[in-house]
Design an enzyme around this catalytic site. Structure first.
Site, short mmCIF file in Angstrom:
data_model
loop_
_atom_site.label_atom_id
_atom_site.label_comp_id
_atom_site.label_asym_id
_atom_site.label_seq_id
_atom_site.Cartn_x
_atom_site.Cartn_y
_atom_site.Cartn_z
N SER A 1 13.96 10.51 -1.90
CA SER A 1 13.49 9.31 -1.09
C SER A 1 14.18 7.97 -1.92
CB SER A 1 11.94 9.38 -0.93
OG SER A 1 11.53 8.30 -0.71
N LYS B 1 16.28 10.35 2.20
CA LYS B 1 15.34 9.78 3.06
C LYS B 1 15.49 8.29 2.63
CE LYS B 1 10.43 9.31 2.52
NZ LYS B 1 8.98 10.12 2.58
N LYS C 1 13.88 4.33 3.05
CA LYS C 1 12.82 3.48 3.42
C LYS C 1 13.26 2.21 4.17
CE LYS C 1 9.41 5.37 0.96
NZ LYS C 1 8.15 5.90 1.84
N ASP D 1 11.79 6.44 6.70
CA ASP D 1 10.41 6.40 6.49
C ASP D 1 9.84 4.97 6.53
OD1 ASP D 1 7.61 6.71 6.07
OD2 ASP D 1 7.88 7.38 3.90
N GLU E 1 9.65 8.98 10.07
CA GLU E 1 8.54 8.94 9.54
C GLU E 1 7.66 8.11 9.66
OE1 GLU E 1 8.97 10.53 5.50
OE2 GLU E 1 6.64 10.43 5.08
N ASP F 1 3.02 11.07 8.53
CA ASP F 1 2.47 11.10 6.93
C ASP F 1 0.95 10.57 7.01
OD1 ASP F 1 2.16 10.64 4.27
OD2 ASP F 1 3.94 9.70 4.00
N LYS G 1 1.24 16.44 2.39
CA LYS G 1 0.70 16.10 0.93
C LYS G 1 -0.64 16.55 0.93
CE LYS G 1 3.58 11.69 1.01
NZ LYS G 1 3.57 10.26 1.08
N GLY H 1 5.96 13.58 -1.04
CA GLY H 1 5.99 13.23 -2.54
C GLY H 1 5.07 11.97 -2.89
O1 SMG Z 1 7.64 11.48 -4.99
O2 SMG Z 1 9.75 11.30 -4.65
C1 SMG Z 1 8.62 10.80 -4.44
C2 SMG Z 1 8.55 9.57 -3.31
C3 SMG Z 1 8.42 10.17 -1.94
O3 SMG Z 1 8.53 8.19 -0.65
C4 SMG Z 1 7.86 9.02 -1.27
N1 SMG Z 1 6.60 8.62 -0.95
O4 SMG Z 1 5.33 7.52 2.24
O5 SMG Z 1 6.43 9.33 1.74
C5 SMG Z 1 5.90 8.23 1.40
C6 SMG Z 1 6.18 7.73 0.06
C7 SMG Z 1 4.79 7.54 -0.78
C8 SMG Z 1 4.72 7.01 -1.91
S1 SMG Z 1 5.13 5.25 -2.00
C9 SMG Z 1 4.55 4.89 -3.75
MG MG Z 2 5.89 8.60 3.95
#
Ligand code: SMG
Ligand code: MG
Length: 369
Positions: free
Chosen positions: A135, A161, A163, A188, A213, A238, A262, A290
């Site tokens: 991500s 992924k 953001k 996402d 997402e 999510d 999660k 994650g």
């Molecule tokens: O653990 O590699 C990881 C991060 C994956 O993008 C990730 N998590 O919304 O899915 C999500 C984000 C939430 C954590 S942001 C601090």
């Molecule tokens: Mg997410």
């Protein structure tokens, strides 16, 4: 086997590079490590609530309070409960899923060690390695993003992924797609859009994404349904999914076609497995999300992702993607086929590095009967 003590540790880990999402940029990660002692064994759990209430209303502060004052006291000096019995007892505490999940993880670890069985086997895992992705946070430009994606692809990740947020969405995804026509790609938004502003996302349909997402607010299943009806690309939820019931309702009303699971967000591995089971029964794909976990939470995510319905690559990257120094002795490495091995030792299958743990600890509290 009685619960002799439970230690809470407030940890801070510095990320190798800042991680920026639609809700802000972080340079480090905070969490609570739980150490549960019974019968000469120690079980570890990670509560994934962060310092700030950005991703979720839960924070290190709220989880510390709920654990110390509500979830832990009924356990001290009592026979070690099964994860299921613990959840039944904790059901009177509304919400605070991350606090519950952290404690439940420690129970799974300890009971797995006592039984001599790895977590994945106890959950019903069927694979020794699981497909993973990476991500990538928001970058200062599309060119910078393409460069970072290239470096991850080079190191072996086959699923990426991105953001996104309003103003930094279709352009970024298009730039990455044209540089990597065959890459498994998804985005996402972490709830950054409204149904109206999500109009801007419709062109994503031409980019062959695996999924989009959480575009809309976490409490807004209905508008996700409206948006999904206008997109060919599957919406994946999510933040919106905090229980098996929400997962069922979201799928039934077609607010999403895919669910990011999660354990922290849904209250623990038991609920995570229940969501997996119901999605599998209806044919909806799931994948493991994650929360920038330490090696402890990463081990738990790998065990969960070994279940048969986790058919899409998880946000479970190699240890070296996150921290200069992790708290576990074990390091998770990326295999050439973009997978990571599921821990095979009893419980979570990880051991703690005491010196690294001491360096990461901001505060600790030992609770005894
Ligand atoms: O653990 O590699 C990881 C991060 C994956 O993008 C990730 N998590 O919304 O899915 C999500 C984000 C939430 C954590 S942001 C601090
Ligand atoms: Mg997410």
């Amino acid at each position: 086997m009685n619960v002799e003590a439970i230690t809470l540790r407030h940890l801070r880990m510095r990320l190798k590079s800042p991680f920026e999402t639609s809700f802000g940029r972080i340079h480090g990660r905070e969490c609570i490590l739980l150490e549960l002692r019974a019968d000469g064994l120690t079980g570890y759990g990670e509560c994934v609530a962060d310092r700030d209430p950005w991703y979720s209303y839960e924070t290190v502060g709220t989880a510390w309070h709920i654990l110390k004052d509500h979830l832990i006291p009924p356990l001290l000096g009592q026979p070690l409960p099964s994860p299921e019995d613990f959840q039944a007892g904790a059901a009177g505490v509304r919400g605070h899923n991350m606090a519950k999940a952290g404690l439940e993880m420690a129970l799974w670890d300890l009971s797995g060690k006592a039984a001599g069985k790895p977590l994945a086997a106890r959950l019903g895992g069927v694979r020794a390695t699981v497909p993973v992705g990476v991500s990538i946070g928001l970058q200062e430009s599309a060119a910078a993003l393409v460069k970072i994606v290239a470096s991850y692809v080079e190191s072996g990740y086959r699923r990426v992924k991105l953001k996104i947020k309003p103003g930094q969405d279709v352009g970024l995804a298009r730039a990455v797609r044209s540089a990597f026509p065959d890459l498994a790609l998804q985005v996402d938004a972490n709830s950054a859009y409204t149904l109206e502003s999500a109009e801007a996302l419709l062109p994503l349909d031409d980019l062959g994404l695996l999924l989009i997402e959480q575009p809309l607010a976490e409490d807004d299943l209905w508008d996700h349904r409206q948006l999904q009806s206008r997109l060919r690309t599957p919406i994946c939820l999510d933040e919106s999914i905090t229980s098996p019931r929400h997962a069922r309702q979201a799928l039934e009303m077609e607010a999403a076609r895919i669910i990011n699971i999660k354990a922290g967000r849904v209250g623990g591995l038991s609920a995570a497995r229940a969501i997996h089971d119901l999605c599998r029964a209806t044919g909806a794909p799931v994948w493991c999300g994650g929360m920038l976990e330490t090696g402890v939470g990463r081990a738990s995510n790998l065990a969960l992702a070994a279940l048969p319905g986790f058919t899409l690559p998880g946000d479970i990257s190699a240890s070296d993607r996150y921290y200069e120094e992790d708290i576990t002795v074990e390091r998770f490495i990326l295999n050439p086929d973009s997978t990571i091995g599921v821990p095979a030792a009893p419980g979570l299958g990880v051991t703690l590095d005491p010196a690294a743990l001491a360096r990461a600890t901001l505060d600790s509290l030992v609770l005894k009967p």
